[in-house]
Design an enzyme around this catalytic site. Sequence first.
Site, PDB file in Angstrom:
ATOM      1  N   GLY A   1      16.456  18.088  25.294  1.00 46.79           N
ATOM      2  CA  GLY A   1      17.227  18.313  26.692  1.00 46.79           C
ATOM      3  C   GLY A   1      17.679  19.512  26.815  1.00 46.79           C
ATOM      4  N   CYS A   2      17.946  20.622  25.832  1.00 44.14           N
ATOM      5  CA  CYS A   2      18.364  21.914  26.072  1.00 44.14           C
ATOM      6  C   CYS A   2      17.246  22.653  26.224  1.00 44.14           C
ATOM      7  CB  CYS A   2      19.167  22.247  24.816  1.00 44.14           C
ATOM      8  SG  CYS A   2      20.791  21.375  24.663  1.00 44.14           S
ATOM      9  N   THR A   3      16.009  22.460  25.675  1.00 35.35           N
ATOM     10  CA  THR A   3      14.670  22.993  25.935  1.00 35.35           C
ATOM     11  C   THR A   3      14.201  22.951  27.175  1.00 35.35           C
ATOM     12  OG1 THR A   3      14.144  22.846  23.369  1.00 35.35           O
ATOM     13  CG2 THR A   3      12.338  23.369  25.192  1.00 35.35           C
TER      14      THR A   3
ATOM     15  N   ALA B   1      16.861  24.922  29.723  1.00 37.48           N
ATOM     16  CA  ALA B   1      16.492  26.622  29.381  1.00 37.48           C
ATOM     17  C   ALA B   1      15.344  26.713  29.998  1.00 37.48           C
ATOM     18  CB  ALA B   1      16.793  26.834  28.068  1.00 37.48           C
TER      19      ALA B   1
END
Length: 155
Positions: free
Chosen positions: A43-45, A48
Amino acid sequence: MNIGDVVVDFELLDQNGTPQRLSELAHKGAVALFFYPLAGSGGCTKEACTFRDMAGEFADLGASIVGISTDSPTKQLEFATKNRLGYPLLSDPQGEVADQFGVRRRLLAKTLPSKRATFVVDSSLRIRFQLSNETNMGIHAAGALEALATRGSAW
């Protein structure tokens, strides 16, 4: 923190171990500041990389992008390099800045990864936009960009 609140200036190390002060980043123009739980997670990838892919649109509006998590500068560097992010990732290991913004998670005395949230801060360090959504990673960059595009002369 809410829209209209003024952020207390802070300094954190970026992925290269270089101190970055919010007031210096905001001096150049508005800052889209996003908190993410864990560098390298799926999710963070996605989140970002969405900011990365829209970086030109942010720059066209005179704004910069900054990510913050509790990850170490070393882990932030690995994450930034692998995904060619091109903007600062700040390390908030104790969650103090996340606490200031009201996105810090806690379990007893332990600091956990922050909640997923995005803020736009203007050059006077006033919050002009905020969004918190844990599950829809794609709306953070789009929401911040829309706020910047429709800001008018008020900022």
